[in-house]
Structure formats: C-alpha cells, structure tokens
Design a protein around this motif. Structure first.
Motif, mmCIF file in Angstrom:
data_model
loop_
_atom_site.group_PDB
_atom_site.id
_atom_site.type_symbol
_atom_site.label_atom_id
_atom_site.label_comp_id
_atom_site.label_asym_id
_atom_site.label_seq_id
_atom_site.Cartn_x
_atom_site.Cartn_y
_atom_site.Cartn_z
ATOM 1 N N GLY A 68 11.183 -5.064 -7.891
ATOM 2 C CA GLY A 68 10.481 -6.332 -7.751
ATOM 3 C C GLY A 68 10.195 -6.722 -6.316
ATOM 4 O O GLY A 68 9.922 -7.872 -6.010
ATOM 5 N N TRP A 69 10.245 -5.740 -5.420
ATOM 6 C CA TRP A 69 10.052 -6.024 -4.005
ATOM 7 C C TRP A 69 8.591 -5.975 -3.581
ATOM 8 O O TRP A 69 8.283 -6.227 -2.412
ATOM 9 C CB TRP A 69 10.839 -5.028 -3.155
ATOM 10 N N ARG A 70 7.692 -5.625 -4.485
ATOM 11 C CA ARG A 70 6.270 -5.512 -4.134
ATOM 12 C C ARG A 70 5.415 -6.384 -5.046
ATOM 13 O O ARG A 70 5.606 -6.425 -6.249
ATOM 14 C CB ARG A 70 5.795 -4.060 -4.250
ATOM 15 N N SER A 71 4.462 -7.053 -4.432
ATOM 16 C CA SER A 71 3.538 -7.887 -5.204
ATOM 17 C C SER A 71 2.467 -6.998 -5.830
ATOM 18 O O SER A 71 2.268 -5.846 -5.416
ATOM 19 C CB SER A 71 2.883 -8.918 -4.287
ATOM 20 N N ASP A 72 1.768 -7.550 -6.816
ATOM 21 C CA ASP A 72 0.668 -6.799 -7.428
ATOM 22 C C ASP A 72 -0.413 -6.476 -6.409
ATOM 23 O O ASP A 72 -1.051 -5.434 -6.488
ATOM 24 C CB ASP A 72 0.078 -7.573 -8.607
ATOM 25 N N GLU A 73 -0.604 -7.363 -5.448
ATOM 26 C CA GLU A 73 -1.612 -7.113 -4.408
ATOM 27 C C GLU A 73 -1.251 -5.875 -3.575
ATOM 28 O O GLU A 73 -2.105 -5.041 -3.269
ATOM 29 C CB GLU A 73 -1.755 -8.338 -3.503
ATOM 30 N N GLU A 74 0.023 -5.737 -3.233
ATOM 31 C CA GLU A 74 0.467 -4.563 -2.470
ATOM 32 C C GLU A 74 0.314 -3.291 -3.304
ATOM 33 O O GLU A 74 -0.110 -2.251 -2.779
ATOM 34 C CB GLU A 74 1.921 -4.723 -2.040
ATOM 35 N N VAL A 75 0.652 -3.365 -4.573
ATOM 36 C CA VAL A 75 0.523 -2.199 -5.454
ATOM 37 C C VAL A 75 -0.948 -1.844 -5.619
ATOM 38 O O VAL A 75 -1.328 -0.669 -5.553
ATOM 39 C CB VAL A 75 1.189 -2.466 -6.821
ATOM 40 N N ARG A 76 -1.800 -2.843 -5.817
ATOM 41 C CA ARG A 76 -3.244 -2.607 -5.958
ATOM 42 C C ARG A 76 -3.800 -1.913 -4.711
ATOM 43 O O ARG A 76 -4.525 -0.923 -4.800
ATOM 44 C CB ARG A 76 -3.964 -3.933 -6.199
ATOM 45 N N ASN A 77 -3.432 -2.432 -3.547
ATOM 46 C CA ASN A 77 -3.911 -1.832 -2.299
ATOM 47 C C ASN A 77 -3.422 -0.388 -2.149
ATOM 48 O O ASN A 77 -4.165 0.479 -1.681
ATOM 49 C CB ASN A 77 -3.469 -2.666 -1.100
ATOM 50 N N ALA A 78 -2.176 -0.125 -2.544
ATOM 51 C CA ALA A 78 -1.635 1.237 -2.455
ATOM 52 C C ALA A 78 -2.376 2.180 -3.397
ATOM 53 O O ALA A 78 -2.684 3.323 -3.026
ATOM 54 C CB ALA A 78 -0.142 1.231 -2.772
ATOM 55 N N LEU A 79 -2.679 1.718 -4.611
ATOM 56 C CA LEU A 79 -3.423 2.552 -5.564
ATOM 57 C C LEU A 79 -4.821 2.870 -5.030
ATOM 58 O O LEU A 79 -5.285 4.014 -5.112
ATOM 59 C CB LEU A 79 -3.526 1.859 -6.922
ATOM 60 N N LEU A 80 -5.489 1.874 -4.481
ATOM 61 C CA LEU A 80 -6.840 2.084 -3.953
ATOM 62 C C LEU A 80 -6.825 2.952 -2.700
ATOM 63 O O LEU A 80 -7.711 3.795 -2.509
ATOM 64 C CB LEU A 80 -7.514 0.744 -3.678
ATOM 65 N N GLN A 81 -5.812 2.778 -1.870
ATOM 66 C CA GLN A 81 -5.690 3.626 -0.679
ATOM 67 C C GLN A 81 -5.442 5.073 -1.077
ATOM 68 O O GLN A 81 -6.023 5.996 -0.498
ATOM 69 C CB GLN A 81 -4.570 3.116 0.218
ATOM 70 N N ALA A 82 -4.589 5.277 -2.067
ATOM 71 C CA ALA A 82 -4.318 6.633 -2.546
ATOM 72 C C ALA A 82 -5.584 7.258 -3.122
ATOM 73 O O ALA A 82 -5.880 8.430 -2.864
ATOM 74 C CB ALA A 82 -3.206 6.606 -3.595
ATOM 75 N N ALA A 83 -6.350 6.485 -3.880
ATOM 76 C CA ALA A 83 -7.601 6.995 -4.449
ATOM 77 C C ALA A 83 -8.565 7.414 -3.338
ATOM 78 O O ALA A 83 -9.201 8.475 -3.425
ATOM 79 C CB ALA A 83 -8.245 5.937 -5.348
ATOM 80 N N ALA A 84 -8.655 6.610 -2.292
ATOM 81 C CA ALA A 84 -9.542 6.941 -1.170
ATOM 82 C C ALA A 84 -9.067 8.197 -0.440
ATOM 83 O O ALA A 84 -9.890 9.054 -0.063
ATOM 84 C CB ALA A 84 -9.614 5.762 -0.204
ATOM 85 N N MET A 85 -7.777 8.328 -0.254
ATOM 86 C CA MET A 85 -7.247 9.514 0.417
ATOM 87 C C MET A 85 -7.515 10.775 -0.399
ATOM 88 O O MET A 85 -7.919 11.804 0.150
ATOM 89 C CB MET A 85 -5.743 9.353 0.657
#
Length: 106
Positions: A68-85
C-alpha cells in the motif's frame, strides 16, 4: 500483432483500468515488464551501468504495491513508462541495431 505489441497494449490497457485490478495483478504486470525490459536490453547489448536506472524505479514500485505504499497514479505512470521503454527497445531490436560500449583509453 506481435507478442511485444500485445504486451504493450496490455500494459496501457491496465494503466487505464487500475480500479479493476487488485494489488497482485498490478505487481505482476510490472514484474513482467521489468523482466521483458531486462531481456530486451540484454539482447541488444545494452549494459546496466552506474547511475540511476528507471527500470530499478519501476521494479521498486512493483515490490511496494502490495504494502500500500504506492498510489494508483504512481502505478499508472510506471505501467506507461514500462510500455514506452518496451516500445523503444522493440524498435531498436527490429532495426537490428546493436549497442556496444567502449571504455576510453587512459
């Protein structure tokens, strides 16, 4: 559509529907992305070097989701960053470009 393109689409789709995913599913998607990125980097000869690597940031987010240490916004950004990479690495792989690092002579 290739498997890579399908995975990229899955990452983006999940980023847009985080409210339908539980913590385990979010973590699993990011862990799959981290493994994919590492494998693709290795294939093109891209070394992991000193300094800050955003892949480590994505992996850290994945590991802290279930606590529970990450907000949905942080998870969303990580998913999109991974997709871009993955998209960028896929382009490099398709172009048959190899990366080599040469150490300067002293």
């Amino acid at each position: 559509m290739t498997l890579t393109n399908s995975f990229i689409a899955e990452l983006v789709r999940d980023a847009n529907r985080l409210d339908h995913l539980d913590s385990w599913q979010k973590r699993r998607m990011l862990e799959r992305a981290v493994t994919t990125i590492r494998d693709m980097r290795e294939t093109i000869g891209m070394p992991s070097g000193p300094g800050r690597d955003c892949l480590l940031d994505i992996h850290t987010i994945a590991l802290s989701i279930e606590r529970g240490w990450r907000s949905d916004e942080e998870v969303r950004n990580a998913l999109l960053q991974a997709a871009a990479m993955i998209r960028d690495l896929h382009i490099v792989l398709d172009s048959k470009t190899e990366i080599s690092v040469v150490k300067p002579a002293i």
